[in-house]
Design a protein around this motif. Structure first.
Motif, PDB file in Angstrom:
ATOM      1  N   GLY A 172      65.414  92.045  39.332  1.00  0.00           N
ATOM      2  CA  GLY A 172      65.543  93.439  38.941  1.00  0.00           C
ATOM      3  C   GLY A 172      65.924  93.570  37.485  1.00  0.00           C
ATOM      4  O   GLY A 172      66.440  92.638  36.870  1.00  0.00           O
ATOM      5  N   PRO A 173      65.698  94.770  36.910  1.00  0.00           N
ATOM      6  CA  PRO A 173      65.996  94.983  35.499  1.00  0.00           C
ATOM      7  C   PRO A 173      67.392  95.550  35.274  1.00  0.00           C
ATOM      8  O   PRO A 173      67.967  96.198  36.134  1.00  0.00           O
ATOM      9  CB  PRO A 173      64.932  96.002  35.094  1.00  0.00           C
ATOM     10  CG  PRO A 173      64.737  96.827  36.339  1.00  0.00           C
ATOM     11  CD  PRO A 173      64.963  95.889  37.502  1.00  0.00           C
ATOM     12  N   ARG A 174      67.906  95.314  34.094  1.00  0.00           N
ATOM     13  CA  ARG A 174      69.122  95.957  33.624  1.00  0.00           C
ATOM     14  C   ARG A 174      68.899  96.298  32.147  1.00  0.00           C
ATOM     15  O   ARG A 174      68.618  95.417  31.335  1.00  0.00           O
ATOM     16  CB  ARG A 174      70.333  95.059  33.810  1.00  0.00           C
ATOM     17  CG  ARG A 174      71.649  95.653  33.280  1.00  0.00           C
ATOM     18  CD  ARG A 174      71.949  97.019  33.866  1.00  0.00           C
ATOM     19  NE  ARG A 174      72.129  97.020  35.288  1.00  0.00           N
ATOM     20  CZ  ARG A 174      73.301  96.935  35.897  1.00  0.00           C
ATOM     21  NH1 ARG A 174      74.398  96.782  35.163  1.00  0.00           N
ATOM     22  NH2 ARG A 174      73.375  96.989  37.199  1.00  0.00           N
ATOM     23  N   TYR A 175      69.029  97.598  31.842  1.00  0.00           N
ATOM     24  CA  TYR A 175      68.746  98.070  30.485  1.00  0.00           C
ATOM     25  C   TYR A 175      70.041  98.274  29.704  1.00  0.00           C
ATOM     26  O   TYR A 175      71.110  98.537  30.268  1.00  0.00           O
ATOM     27  CB  TYR A 175      67.973  99.388  30.535  1.00  0.00           C
ATOM     28  CG  TYR A 175      66.550  99.234  31.025  1.00  0.00           C
ATOM     29  CD1 TYR A 175      65.532  98.888  30.142  1.00  0.00           C
ATOM     30  CD2 TYR A 175      66.225  99.436  32.365  1.00  0.00           C
ATOM     31  CE1 TYR A 175      64.227  98.738  30.585  1.00  0.00           C
ATOM     32  CE2 TYR A 175      64.929  99.287  32.816  1.00  0.00           C
ATOM     33  CZ  TYR A 175      63.932  98.939  31.924  1.00  0.00           C
ATOM     34  OH  TYR A 175      62.649  98.788  32.368  1.00  0.00           O
ATOM     35  N   PHE A 176      69.924  98.186  28.390  1.00  0.00           N
ATOM     36  CA  PHE A 176      71.037  98.459  27.484  1.00  0.00           C
ATOM     37  C   PHE A 176      70.448  98.886  26.141  1.00  0.00           C
ATOM     38  O   PHE A 176      69.245  98.788  25.910  1.00  0.00           O
ATOM     39  CB  PHE A 176      71.944  97.230  27.328  1.00  0.00           C
ATOM     40  CG  PHE A 176      71.224  96.002  26.846  1.00  0.00           C
ATOM     41  CD1 PHE A 176      71.169  95.686  25.491  1.00  0.00           C
ATOM     42  CD2 PHE A 176      70.581  95.152  27.743  1.00  0.00           C
ATOM     43  CE1 PHE A 176      70.503  94.565  25.040  1.00  0.00           C
ATOM     44  CE2 PHE A 176      69.908  94.023  27.306  1.00  0.00           C
ATOM     45  CZ  PHE A 176      69.870  93.728  25.950  1.00  0.00           C
ATOM     46  N   ARG A 177      71.310  99.375  25.256  1.00  0.00           N
ATOM     47  CA  ARG A 177      70.837  99.828  23.944  1.00  0.00           C
ATOM     48  C   ARG A 177      71.782  99.339  22.861  1.00  0.00           C
ATOM     49  O   ARG A 177      72.956  99.045  23.101  1.00  0.00           O
ATOM     50  CB  ARG A 177      70.739 101.353  23.896  1.00  0.00           C
ATOM     51  CG  ARG A 177      72.044 102.084  24.076  1.00  0.00           C
ATOM     52  CD  ARG A 177      71.873 103.596  24.140  1.00  0.00           C
ATOM     53  NE  ARG A 177      73.095 104.255  24.568  1.00  0.00           N
ATOM     54  CZ  ARG A 177      74.006 104.738  23.748  1.00  0.00           C
ATOM     55  NH1 ARG A 177      73.814 104.639  22.431  1.00  0.00           N
ATOM     56  NH2 ARG A 177      75.099 105.316  24.203  1.00  0.00           N
ATOM     57  N   VAL A 178      71.241  99.271  21.646  1.00  0.00           N
ATOM     58  CA  VAL A 178      72.002  98.859  20.471  1.00  0.00           C
ATOM     59  C   VAL A 178      71.755  99.884  19.379  1.00  0.00           C
ATOM     60  O   VAL A 178      70.596 100.153  19.021  1.00  0.00           O
ATOM     61  CB  VAL A 178      71.586  97.459  19.988  1.00  0.00           C
ATOM     62  CG1 VAL A 178      72.336  97.096  18.707  1.00  0.00           C
ATOM     63  CG2 VAL A 178      71.838  96.418  21.074  1.00  0.00           C
ATOM     64  N   GLU A 179      72.820 100.470  18.857  1.00  0.00           N
ATOM     65  CA  GLU A 179      72.717 101.427  17.758  1.00  0.00           C
ATOM     66  C   GLU A 179      72.958 100.685  16.440  1.00  0.00           C
ATOM     67  O   GLU A 179      73.974 100.009  16.274  1.00  0.00           O
ATOM     68  CB  GLU A 179      73.739 102.549  17.920  1.00  0.00           C
ATOM     69  CG  GLU A 179      73.608 103.351  19.210  1.00  0.00           C
ATOM     70  CD  GLU A 179      72.326 104.167  19.269  1.00  0.00           C
ATOM     71  OE1 GLU A 179      71.711 104.409  18.205  1.00  0.00           O
ATOM     72  OE2 GLU A 179      71.933 104.563  20.394  1.00  0.00           O
ATOM     73  N   TYR A 242      67.725 100.337  19.244  1.00  0.00           N
ATOM     74  CA  TYR A 242      66.957  99.270  19.904  1.00  0.00           C
ATOM     75  C   TYR A 242      67.360  99.259  21.378  1.00  0.00           C
ATOM     76  O   TYR A 242      68.551  99.370  21.708  1.00  0.00           O
ATOM     77  CB  TYR A 242      67.235  97.905  19.294  1.00  0.00           C
ATOM     78  CG  TYR A 242      66.628  97.698  17.927  1.00  0.00           C
ATOM     79  CD1 TYR A 242      65.429  97.019  17.771  1.00  0.00           C
ATOM     80  CD2 TYR A 242      67.257  98.175  16.788  1.00  0.00           C
ATOM     81  CE1 TYR A 242      64.864  96.816  16.515  1.00  0.00           C
ATOM     82  CE2 TYR A 242      66.706  97.986  15.529  1.00  0.00           C
ATOM     83  CZ  TYR A 242      65.518  97.308  15.399  1.00  0.00           C
ATOM     84  OH  TYR A 242      64.962  97.122  14.161  1.00  0.00           O
ATOM     85  N   TYR A 243      66.384  99.104  22.244  1.00  0.00           N
ATOM     86  CA  TYR A 243      66.652  99.024  23.680  1.00  0.00           C
ATOM     87  C   TYR A 243      66.353  97.610  24.173  1.00  0.00           C
ATOM     88  O   TYR A 243      65.387  96.970  23.726  1.00  0.00           O
ATOM     89  CB  TYR A 243      65.804 100.035  24.452  1.00  0.00           C
ATOM     90  CG  TYR A 243      66.222 101.464  24.215  1.00  0.00           C
ATOM     91  CD1 TYR A 243      67.240 102.053  24.978  1.00  0.00           C
ATOM     92  CD2 TYR A 243      65.624 102.237  23.230  1.00  0.00           C
ATOM     93  CE1 TYR A 243      67.640 103.363  24.759  1.00  0.00           C
ATOM     94  CE2 TYR A 243      66.011 103.553  23.002  1.00  0.00           C
ATOM     95  CZ  TYR A 243      67.017 104.106  23.767  1.00  0.00           C
ATOM     96  OH  TYR A 243      67.413 105.396  23.546  1.00  0.00           O
ATOM     97  N   GLY A 244      67.182  97.148  25.093  1.00  0.00           N
ATOM     98  CA  GLY A 244      67.014  95.815  25.650  1.00  0.00           C
ATOM     99  C   GLY A 244      66.791  95.854  27.143  1.00  0.00           C
ATOM    100  O   GLY A 244      67.246  96.769  27.834  1.00  0.00           O
TER     101      GLY A 244
END
Length: 468
Positions: A172-179, A242-244
């Protein structure tokens, strides 16, 4: 009038007896008296995390003068505004479960849907009753209702130099973001994913600027062989988000706990791929690191061994570089890989490359139709890959094909070429020919050209130019 035809694509041989394949029937349609369906209420969450399931409820009422008989579809959309338009994203299409509504009757329904992987922001939930126009209505323009307040979508933030621990679900996926602040624009960043069971897991890590990545769509990923721990280099940061995406695959089937960290990195050399080469020719390697520049000197250095400077480079970006070395006659041993900028700055990977005895084993060519793993002696009606090579070595050919194919069916063949030596080879070229007149093409829409021969050039994807 309804027409029925069997064997319409001619895949079943009937020895010319196809005159009785067509039949017709008459039906009579009668329009129902018009009703009028409207959406009177929509309820849903205020806040959601991207790519999570959520519940939504909606109520439909028949405000017309006649019953709404029959079944219809209820559509649920995601929109940036409260207006239904073609740009809205369809979340689900559901069957009306009650089979009709009498005059003044209402029906409330609960649904669970998945919120897609979308960037942080506000989105409206819209629902449209009788979405396919199956019910005759006096007014077709009042079928859309919406949640009055938008849903705010969140994605967990990973801050620079601050590790973030999260659960990573199995398969399964897990998303995160970086500013990225203005102070880091132009810098190189290293993103790492670490798990406790790094030897059993084969996790994936992807990064995309301005949008949530998918496993098939991304800007950056880890090019190294599969493993539990992953590292992604973003060569040159831009201001914004940026999204991961971390995707978990633990071989034991369970969830994992992962630690994510992103840091801005100085000039450095991380890996050399391939990290060994034969001393009988030219070898091209890929260097991965940070803060690379065009015009750097790339060299091999070793204790009591001669220094060798790369004679050709392909600069890709601040994190990737290809360098070629003429290893002809070089002493065997372990060499440091050194990068030197024009201002004298150095990056060194100790024992980063091994010079070994040169072995020319040549090319291995494997021909495979899509999805087939059954080896057979050959492919009837096709001839691929002549045996003459400039290197003078033998050409191994492995052919995989289905045992039989129906007439008029498409067959996809994939030809894999591997340089099994430890020196570079010029980009191989081959021809594939249809010996019995079957058309060949690189794409289905080109089959009409009726080509019986194709020229194949085996260029490494994202690899150096002119060599394999």
């Amino acid at each position: 009038m309804l027409l029925f035809q069997v064997n319409d694509n001619g895949t079943v041989y009937e020895a010319g007896a196809t005159e009785n394949n067509l039949a017709l029937g008459l039906i009579f349609l009668e329009s129902q008296p018009p009703s009028d369906l409207i959406v009177t209420a929509v309820t849903g969450p205020d806040t959601l995390e991207a790519h999570t399931d959520f519940g939504v409820s909606y109520t439909v009422k028949n405000t017309g003068d006649n019953p709404a008989n029959g079944r219809w579809k209820q559509a649920l959309y995601l929109s940036r505004d409260t207006l239904r338009d073609p740009q809205d994203l369809l979340l689900g299409l559901f069957d009306n479960s009650i089979g009709g509504l009498q005059v003044g009757q209402v029906d409330s329904t609960d649904q669970t849907v998945n919120f897609p992987a979308l960037p942080v922001g506000a989105y409206y939930l819209l629902t449209e009753t009788d979405a396919n126009g199956q019910i005759t209505e006096a007014n077709e323009e009042n079928n859309v209702g919406y949640l009055p307040t938008p849903v705010w979508v969140t994605v967990p933030e990973l801050a620079f130099s601050t590790p973030l621990s999260q659960a990573l679900p199995a398969l399964g996926p897990r998303y995160f973001r970086v500013e990225v602040p203005d102070s880091l624009v132009g810098e190189t960043a290293r993103l790492t994913l670490k798990t406790a069971d790094s030897t059993q897991a084969t996790n994936e890590l992807y990064v995309q600027y301005g949008a949530l990545p998918e496993r098939f769509r991304y800007d950056f990923t880890d090019p190294s062989p599969p493993g539990g721990n992953r590292t992604v280099i973003v060569p040159e940061l831009a201001t914004g988000t940026y999204y991961g995406l971390a995707y978990g695959q633990e071989n034991g089937g369970g969830d994992q706990t992962m630690e994510l960290e992103i840091v801005a990195v100085p000039f450095d050399l991380y890996t050399v791929n391939t990290n060994e080469g034969g001393n009988t020719g030219i070898v091209t390697v890929r260097l991965d690191g940070a803060k690379f520049e065009p015009g750097m000197e790339v060299r091999f250095e070793g204790d009591s061994l001669p220094t060798l400077i790369s004679h050709y480079q392909e600069y890709r970006d601040p994190a990737h570089l290809y360098a070629s070395f003429d290893l002809q006659g070089m002493p065997l041993g372990s060499y440091d890989v050194v990068l030197e900028k024009t201002d004298g700055a150095l990056a060194r990977l100790e024992d980063g490359f091994q010079v070994v005895p040169g072995v020319v084993r040549g090319l291995t060519i494997r021909t495979a139709p899509g999805g087939s793993n059954t080896p057979v002696a050959g492919i009837g009606g096709f001839d691929c890959c002549d045996t003459e090579q400039q290197t003078g070595s033998l050409l191994d050919t492995e052919v995989q094909a289905p045992a039989a194919v129906r007439v008029n069916n498409l067959v996809t063949m994939v030809v894999y070429v591997t340089n099994t030596s430890n020196v570079d080879m010029p980009v191989p070229t081959r021809f594939v020919a249809s010996t019995e007149g079957a058309p060949l093409a690189f794409r289905p829409d080109e089959l009409g050209l009726m080509q019986e021969e194709l020229f194949l050039e085996f260029v490494e994807r994202d690899g150096p130019r002119n060599v394999l």
